[in-house]
Write an enzyme that holds these catalytic residues in place. Structure first.
Site, PDB file in Angstrom:
ATOM      1  N   HIS A 192      31.361 -17.346  40.147  1.00  0.00           N
ATOM      2  CA  HIS A 192      30.133 -16.070  40.123  1.00  0.00           C
ATOM      3  C   HIS A 192      29.001 -16.094  41.237  1.00  0.00           C
ATOM      4  CE1 HIS A 192      27.691 -12.598  39.269  1.00  0.00           C
ATOM      5  NE2 HIS A 192      26.455 -13.617  39.367  1.00  0.00           N
ATOM      6  N   GLY A 201      25.595  -9.299  37.601  1.00  0.00           N
ATOM      7  CA  GLY A 201      26.792  -8.373  38.183  1.00  0.00           C
ATOM      8  C   GLY A 201      26.786  -8.441  39.734  1.00  0.00           C
ATOM      9  N   LEU A 227      30.825  -9.063  30.899  1.00  0.00           N
ATOM     10  CA  LEU A 227      30.129  -9.590  32.319  1.00  0.00           C
ATOM     11  C   LEU A 227      29.727 -10.475  32.648  1.00  0.00           C
ATOM     12  CD1 LEU A 227      30.679  -8.585  35.398  1.00  0.00           C
ATOM     13  CD2 LEU A 227      28.929  -6.902  35.551  1.00  0.00           C
ATOM     14  N   ASP A 228      30.346 -11.317  33.513  1.00  0.00           N
ATOM     15  CA  ASP A 228      29.315 -12.397  33.869  1.00  0.00           C
ATOM     16  C   ASP A 228      28.672 -13.493  32.608  1.00  0.00           C
ATOM     17  OD1 ASP A 228      30.184 -12.336  36.656  1.00  0.00           O
ATOM     18  OD2 ASP A 228      27.875 -11.514  36.136  1.00  0.00           O
ATOM     19  N   ALA A 229      29.515 -12.996  31.435  1.00  0.00           N
ATOM     20  CA  ALA A 229      28.693 -13.929  29.734  1.00  0.00           C
ATOM     21  C   ALA A 229      29.683 -15.010  29.862  1.00  0.00           C
ATOM     22  CB  ALA A 229      28.469 -12.603  29.049  1.00  0.00           C
TER      23      ALA A 229
END
Lengths: 284, 284, 284, 284
Positions: A192, A201, A227-229
């Site tokens: 990311h 995001g 998401l992205d966690a």
């Protein structure tokens, strides 16, 4: 000579280290690496151990059985045991950006990575020439709203056919389906382009520019449903200033993305990462 | 509950890990930390281990005896064993610069450092008010060419009287005598204001300025007879540019010196440093 | 010899640099520093300039008048002009944590900071001895729910009485009132113990621990009404691992906080910071 | 619209900034960038300036003439003036290592580098396939003791034929001749795999390993006659530990070398570097 790598975690309890090391010794194993960690908040014990067996008739399967019946049940261990010589198989998912792909393949070629790359998969054809120049099979699996399910099916087939151990999303730019995540839990590595949890995001460099940060970052993590966690494997940062345009931030960020993703791949491929409760323990 | 820390090194040999862990277990010890390293060039094995004993009648002296007779001779171990509860005693040698002193005493006050400071010693009186404000005894031991030997004698007396375990030269600015070094081998920590081995000796910031480096550094190391050549414990750097004057480099360097020295102190005080062949192994 | 520092911003337009430099030259000023930046997104021009006047009869007030009538209206400049010799006056607000306070006062004492500290203010008495040992007046202004308005009034009086130029919240731990912010816009510097915008609000190290980040950060910013959302002046980070407890993160963070806050103070005191649209331009 | 970049240095003297900026304005130039530096030790003034001319009949040659007759003699300026649109031509010298080559060509392909690469030259054939895959002419110029002079002649011919502006030694591994250095002063960029001035010469990672450093570095500098002693353009470092073998140090170092060299190339290609007395001034 056979060499195994063992990763275990369990409730923290007395004598766990001595029990495992004694077990290895009593089976003619010579421990050549040991590291451990106790999460005091959650009272969980983690250990990574490497052990050599000189016996010519060592069988990993039989040893796993023995380990299971002797220790796993007694200590309620969660465990993984690998032949340290067996390289894991990594599938590379890419889209149109080439910087991470070049970086990974350059390292792969130079022998820096302990892994095999059976194939590269992309929803676009742009990076096929790079795959070709490195002599790695390239599969073009377009993803549209209409073909999403079909594409996912194709992906699963390829992963299974090639006995893939883990997947790397090298700026793949597509949301990965729950089916895939469930089939490869903590085995799908994403990069990311921000210092998570800041700027979750899409378009994080735009957000970083807007906020006027003096540092940008990059984060490699395992994909989870949120998401992205997912669990963070590796992060790094670079200093920036007001003189950086969004384009400059993106260019600087590419350097971070490359190195952070490659480091995460190395840690995973060398079986140095454990995951518990959405966090990683890294035996580096 | 008693807790010990054990540091050992020896020629690398089979079963060394299992032997030590079994020994602990068979004496009712529960290993709570273990880390090891093998120097493959020199074939030396290093280990750090922490172990808890619940028995109310545990005696460190007796346990040391037992360890010695059981394992030390068999494996030809070099070893140190500490009661993990006993704080080491640190003497602080300073001169006129106060930045490292403030940093160390600030951390000491906040409980960040696992150690005691029986006294501060200086060849000047400038920093006495700081020692006073932190309620730490201050000894003024001037050093001139004529009084050098006498000063050294005074230092040795103070160190012995206060049962000092290790000495920190917080910008002490004096060459320490061979007598002192021999009496406290790998127990005198210095902070050198450059990224060693670049810019050995006096005035490293002047040399860095002259060479036009883009990075300056700081190095904490154990004092040995050869100037600035002892085992390195910790290093850090800061980016600089052509706009930095020598004065600016010095100011920037102070920030490095403080943090690098304090980190080295913490590593040493927590018995996380081993030294072999002029290099450190750091179990962090 | 008089030296001035000039900071301007305006809509980007042709000849702005030449006009200002010509103006200085035609008034017998010798430009000794010039730096500029254009924000291409918003089309805004920023400049910092230092200029020396050898004339013995130079008057800053008259020169300001001349600058205003000649250039300010023509180019619709927003501007600030300082006598470069005049040190700004900084008020220090603290609470119970002492690490930033020690760091700032140590630098102040060593002559590293171009500023004066007329007083230290706190809602607690804990740090009074430190203020005393550095011979700086200390005001105890307790803040409770009931006395909040009264305390604020007392603060404003002290700030006015001492002709304070800017305020530094060195871990002050209290929300600053809108009245104070409005009176000192972009003149109240805070240190937030995370890498903003990650972990806004209280207990950021607890959040960082929970998220399992591999890097922690610290951010110095100007206070605005929205919590932790003001213009960022300086940020830095440190690498951490799964072995760090919350306590360890806090200790590591203190090192960051000290250096990040002191750097921000230096940039502000040397008039190197401009603010536009909630972002900083830093002429370093 | 024409845009020029001007770099000047001269003895520091009053009104130099105003004189240059006025000159630009009086010739219908709009200054869009200006930065300057004064070396107070040596009393030298440095400036970088970018200026736009809207006049359709602007001629760089004529403007250079005018600048020369108006300012150069008066202030005894050393100067360089470029059309900001003209990309410099870079020759890439490589040997057998491919990591820097891949990194540079990847950036080149993505449009990140403001330059042209007319050819790649090597004393070995190993990297020809990479040059081919990026469609860049590759010249094989073997260097042996016997053919050294001949090879140098061939190099000079190629450089001249392709009107090369600067040369990058991307791990070229050969000593460059004095003839070449004299013909391209401060125009041959090297990457040295250590933090200079530590570990000058061959095998720096072996020396770093032996010394037990906790940080390794990489340095990009202009080649001068004295080995590894030329003006430093860029440096960066990475933290390492006792667990790193020489092979690990080399692998980690490759990441540094790539990024440090690419950054140095960018700075040079964008005419942001000046050299004076073996040090660089970098207007970034």
């Amino acid at each position: 000579m056979h060499k195994i790598t063992l990763l275990i975690h369990c409730a923290d309890q007395p004598n766990i280290i001595a029990s495992v090391t004694s077990f290895m010794a009593s089976n003619d194993g010579n421990i050549v690496y040991i590291d451990q960690h106790v999460d005091r908040e959650q009272n969980i014990f983690f250990m990574r151990l490497a052990c050599e067996f000189s016996s010519g008739i060592f069988s990993l399967d039989k040893f796993k059985e023995l380990f299971k019946s002797t220790l796993v049940e007694k200590y309620k261990l969660k465990w993984r045991m690998y032949s340290a010589e067996r390289k894991p198989k990594m599938a590379l998912f890419v889209s149109k950006y080439d910087h991470c792909l070049y970086d990974i393949l350059g390292r792969y070629n130079s022998g820096e990575l302990f892994l095999e790359i059976p194939f590269i998969l992309s929803n676009h054809l742009d990076l096929k020439p790079i795959a070709d120049s490195f002599n790695i099979p390239f599969y073009h699996v377009p993803v549209t709203k209409a073909t999403k399910r079909e594409a996912e099916q194709k992906q699963l087939e390829l992963l299974e056919k090639h006995a893939i151990d883990f997947i790397v999303l090298a700026r793949y730019m597509q949301i990965v389906s729950k089916t895939l995540i469930d089939k490869y839990p903590n085995k799908i590595i994403n990069i990311h382009h921000s210092f998570l949890p800041a700027f979750v995001g899409a378009k994080p460099y735009h957000s970083a520019y807007k906020r006027g940060v003096k540092i940008i970052g990059s984060t490699s993590h395992y994909i989870t449903e949120e998401l992205d966690a997912g669990p963070i494997i590796e992060q790094d940062i670079a200093h920036v200033s007001h003189t950086y345009s969004i384009k400059d931030l993106i260019a600087k960020g590419r350097d971070l993305e490359k190195i952070v993703l490659s480091n995460a791949i190395k840690l995973h491929a060398n079986r140095k990462v454990m995951v518990y409760n959405n966090k990683t323990i890294i035996f580096s």
